[in-house]
Motif scaffolding. Sequence first.
Motif, PDB file in Angstrom:
ATOM      1  N   ASP A 160      41.638  44.256  39.192  1.00  0.00           N
ATOM      2  CA  ASP A 160      42.689  43.437  38.588  1.00  0.00           C
ATOM      3  C   ASP A 160      43.309  42.484  39.616  1.00  0.00           C
ATOM      4  N   GLU A 184      41.899  41.415  42.411  1.00  0.00           N
ATOM      5  CA  GLU A 184      40.891  40.409  42.756  1.00  0.00           C
ATOM      6  C   GLU A 184      40.792  39.326  41.695  1.00  0.00           C
ATOM      7  N   ASP A 185      40.855  39.721  40.422  1.00  0.00           N
ATOM      8  CA  ASP A 185      40.805  38.744  39.333  1.00  0.00           C
ATOM      9  C   ASP A 185      42.029  37.825  39.347  1.00  0.00           C
ATOM     10  N   ARG A 219      41.747  35.455  42.285  1.00  0.00           N
ATOM     11  CA  ARG A 219      40.731  34.434  42.023  1.00  0.00           C
ATOM     12  C   ARG A 219      41.272  33.355  41.094  1.00  0.00           C
TER      13      ARG A 219
END
Length: 174
Positions: A57, A59-60, A63
């Motif tokens: 989560d 990392e998303d 990003r």
Amino acid sequence: MDVFETALEVIDLRSFSNLWYWIMLAVLWSSVSHWSLGVPHDMVQRARREGGQALGDVEDLVRINVNRILHIMDTGALLVVGLVAFWLSTLLLLGFYYGIEFAQALVLLLGPLSLVLWASVRESRRIAAGANRGEALLRRLTVHRRVLQVIGMVSIAVTAFYGTWQNIRVSILY
């Protein structure tokens, strides 16, 4: 007393003697240090503890936010820098040349936020260049949060000293 005079008494335009200014300053820096690159710090801590889905989560979110920040800066950096420079120089002129206290207060709020913007763009570029997974990403977010906290602490200290000096100066004059 009419409504306008009552409103001006409640909403004191002398910023440094106004409790709402100091509350806004505290909330601003609390929010800035909590939301590092659009990711709340508690999510970073949970990702570090639990890994798995919590790390995915984070990392998303990183990003998405890094791509958003870099897209804005790559397509409109000239406009963003120009507008920030224009408004900060206008406020600096109004505040410190013409002596308008409200403009001085805005400079002490918005000036350090331009450093936060610069640090966030710089960190976004670093993350996009490589440190965008796992523990390296969490470390980058923690370092970025600490940088924002230092900017906030210096900003609060400078604002407190200047606001106190301004209040003493005004009380002596009147």
